[in-house]
Design a protein around this motif. Structure first.
Motif, PDB file in Angstrom:
ATOM      1  N   UNK A 125      31.836  18.805  30.505  1.00 48.70           N
ATOM      2  CA  UNK A 125      30.656  19.614  30.854  1.00 48.70           C
ATOM      3  C   UNK A 125      29.806  18.872  31.884  1.00 48.70           C
ATOM      4  N   UNK A 126      29.652  17.588  31.633  1.00 51.05           N
ATOM      5  CA  UNK A 126      28.829  16.749  32.523  1.00 51.05           C
ATOM      6  C   UNK A 126      29.398  16.724  33.939  1.00 51.05           C
ATOM      7  N   UNK A 127      30.692  16.515  34.044  1.00 50.09           N
ATOM      8  CA  UNK A 127      31.321  16.400  35.371  1.00 50.09           C
ATOM      9  C   UNK A 127      31.317  17.754  36.090  1.00 50.09           C
ATOM     10  N   UNK A 128      31.483  18.811  35.323  1.00 48.14           N
ATOM     11  CA  UNK A 128      31.443  20.162  35.894  1.00 48.14           C
ATOM     12  C   UNK A 128      30.057  20.444  36.500  1.00 48.14           C
ATOM     13  N   UNK A 129      29.036  20.089  35.747  1.00 48.25           N
ATOM     14  CA  UNK A 129      27.667  20.305  36.226  1.00 48.25           C
ATOM     15  C   UNK A 129      27.372  19.430  37.440  1.00 48.25           C
ATOM     16  N   UNK A 130      27.905  18.222  37.405  1.00 49.14           N
ATOM     17  CA  UNK A 130      27.675  17.297  38.515  1.00 49.14           C
ATOM     18  C   UNK A 130      28.374  17.794  39.780  1.00 49.14           C
ATOM     19  N   UNK A 131      29.629  18.162  39.653  1.00 49.50           N
ATOM     20  CA  UNK A 131      30.383  18.638  40.821  1.00 49.50           C
ATOM     21  C   UNK A 131      29.763  19.908  41.400  1.00 49.50           C
ATOM     22  N   UNK A 132      29.143  20.680  40.532  1.00 46.60           N
ATOM     23  CA  UNK A 132      28.544  21.930  40.989  1.00 46.60           C
ATOM     24  C   UNK A 132      27.204  21.694  41.689  1.00 46.60           C
ATOM     25  N   UNK A 133      26.857  20.438  41.843  1.00 44.27           N
ATOM     26  CA  UNK A 133      25.669  20.093  42.612  1.00 44.27           C
ATOM     27  C   UNK A 133      24.355  20.200  41.853  1.00 44.27           C
ATOM     28  N   UNK A 134      24.440  20.247  40.536  1.00 45.81           N
ATOM     29  CA  UNK A 134      23.193  20.316  39.752  1.00 45.81           C
ATOM     30  C   UNK A 134      22.492  18.964  39.765  1.00 45.81           C
ATOM     31  N   UNK A 135      21.177  18.956  39.943  1.00 44.62           N
ATOM     32  CA  UNK A 135      20.460  17.681  39.869  1.00 44.62           C
ATOM     33  C   UNK A 135      20.476  17.129  38.438  1.00 44.62           C
ATOM     34  N   UNK A 136      20.213  15.831  38.319  1.00 40.96           N
ATOM     35  CA  UNK A 136      20.251  15.188  36.996  1.00 40.96           C
ATOM     36  C   UNK A 136      19.348  15.914  35.991  1.00 40.96           C
TER      37      UNK A 136
ATOM     38  N   UNK B  13      36.841  24.435  47.029  1.00 46.82           N
ATOM     39  CA  UNK B  13      37.039  25.387  45.928  1.00 46.82           C
ATOM     40  C   UNK B  13      35.889  26.396  45.882  1.00 46.82           C
ATOM     41  N   UNK B  14      34.690  25.879  46.013  1.00 52.01           N
ATOM     42  CA  UNK B  14      33.466  26.690  45.986  1.00 52.01           C
ATOM     43  C   UNK B  14      33.512  27.782  47.068  1.00 52.01           C
TER      44      UNK B  14
END
Lengths: 173, 223
Positions: A125-136, B13-14
């Motif tokens: 979940x953490x890596x998915x959120x990180x890759x999706x560009x979500x801030x910390x 991918x995006x």
């Protein structure tokens, strides 16, 4: 004067705008195409059920990620506990999100998801959120952990990936 | 592949997803989402039924025990059943308390922990009800017979009653050991396998380990 959209239309608009989350989460937590379709269906149903209580205090994407991840982790655990792929209880597969056709060069994307799938539930979940560009801060909000914890875990994941041991076990170890 | 490389692939991918992903609006509109029953809702309905049943049985047992207060040989088995149903009621209330407040839009770790605590409460409920059943067989026989106007002590004889009590007492540990064996075997029936794992305590161990792993994830550790 244009009439205000009803609740269902509003829901559809929001889902349309963030449909990528459905695809990404389902692909990160399910390997099989049918299981992915089932998972997307469960997520959409849960989103709709919770939509009545969505007050807009958090961003829609944050709220959607929370629900999607909670449903996905539970879905995966249920499948694991059953020790087999989940049977389709109603015999009907609802394709809410049509999966994109494979394109040239999609091997790298497949490999990326394989890497993600090697991580345990919460690291995934953490890596998915990180890759999706979500801030910390957004990651901390979705997962319900502190900012320090997010930063620590991301740096640990980076380290594990750099050492080539990414995925096996949790970032705890 | 390190994290930076993963980010590059993710960006590609995006972009592809943006172009190719389609949402089936028609299907979403046509599906009566509200009518879809979730596992949690079904559990809620079942727990409501269980609570109502436990309350009715407990109330009846209390009234029966009060009526039979002069006859110690009936009162004692009835008191055992009152005690047991009080414990069952507590197990049901524990599940209801664990289920309350589970909202999937909450933070992932908190919700997963809440779901795991609910699972622990559900496993404990299944386990203790099944293990208590053979032990309660003798008091049930006496109270049930007495409620229908039979004096079980006089009609069945001491030897038969002692055999029933011993059978019940022996069956509980036998059930426990049989569950441990069954839980290890390849499942022919997933439902039977799940019950065996619940009774043997295997599911409980798994659920507790899961709660511990969630707590470990929440702990802040220096890099």
């Amino acid at each position: 004067m244009k009439a205000a959209p009803d609740r269902a239309e509003l829901f559809l608009e929001e889902i349309e705008a963030h449909k990528q989350i459905l695809h990404k989460v389902s692909r990160a937590y399910c390997a099989g195409r049918e299981d992915r379709a089932d998972l997307v269906q469960e997520i959409v149903v849960q989103l709709w059920r919770s939509f009545a209580s969505f007050e807009g205090r958090a961003k829609f994407s944050t709220w959607m990620y929370r629900i999607a991840l909670n449903v996905a982790i539970s879905f995966q655990r249920r499948n694991r506990a059953n020790g087999r792929d989940r049977a389709h209880a109603d015999g009907e597969l609802l394709q809410y999100v049509a999966a994109p056709e494979p394109e040239p060069g999609s091997e790298a994307i497949d490999e990326l998801y394989r890497r993600i799938a090697r991580f345990e539930d919460f690291d995934r979940a953490l890596i998915l959120l990180y890759l999706d560009g979500n801030p910390h801060a957004a990651i901390a909000e979705v997962l319900g952990i502190s900012l320090t914890n997010v930063a620590t875990r991301i740096s640990r994941l980076k380290e594990r990936l750099r050492q080539g041991s990414g995925g096996e076990g949790s970032a705890n170890s | 592949m390190n994290l930076e490389e993963m980010q590059e692939v993710w960006a590609v991918h995006e972009r592809r997803l943006e172009r190719s992903l389609r949402l089936n609006h028609q299907l979403l509109r046509e599906t009566q989402l509200d009518q879809t029953r979730s596992a949690l809702r079904r559990l809620g309905a079942w727990l409501g039924f269980e609570l109502a049943t436990d309350l009715v049985v407990l109330a009846w047992l209390c009234a029966f025990a009060f009526e039979q207060r002069a006859q110690l040989r009936i009162l004692l088995p009835a008191a055992c059943l009152v005690l047991a149903w009080g414990c069952f009621l507590r197990l049901t209330l524990r599940q209801l308390a664990a289920r309350r407040g589970i909202d999937f839009s909450g933070p992932t770790l908190a919700i997963q922990r809440a779901l795991e605590l609910l699972r622990i409460a559900r496993i404990a409920n299944t386990r203790w009800r099944i293990l208590a059943a053979p032990i309660l067989w003798f008091p049930l026989l006496v109270v049930g017979g007495s409620a229908f106007g039979h004096d079980v002590y006089a009609e069945c004889g001491a030897g038969w009653l002692i055999a029933q009590a011993l059978f019940g007492l022996a069956l509980a540990p036998a059930l426990f050991f049989a569950s441990r064996k069954l839980a290890q075997r390849t499942p022919n029936s997933p439902v039977l396998q799940r019950i065996a794992r619940d009774v043997a305590g295997r599911s409980l161990e798994t659920a507790r380990a899961r709660v511990e792993s969630i707590a470990a994830f929440e702990r802040e550790e220096s890099a």
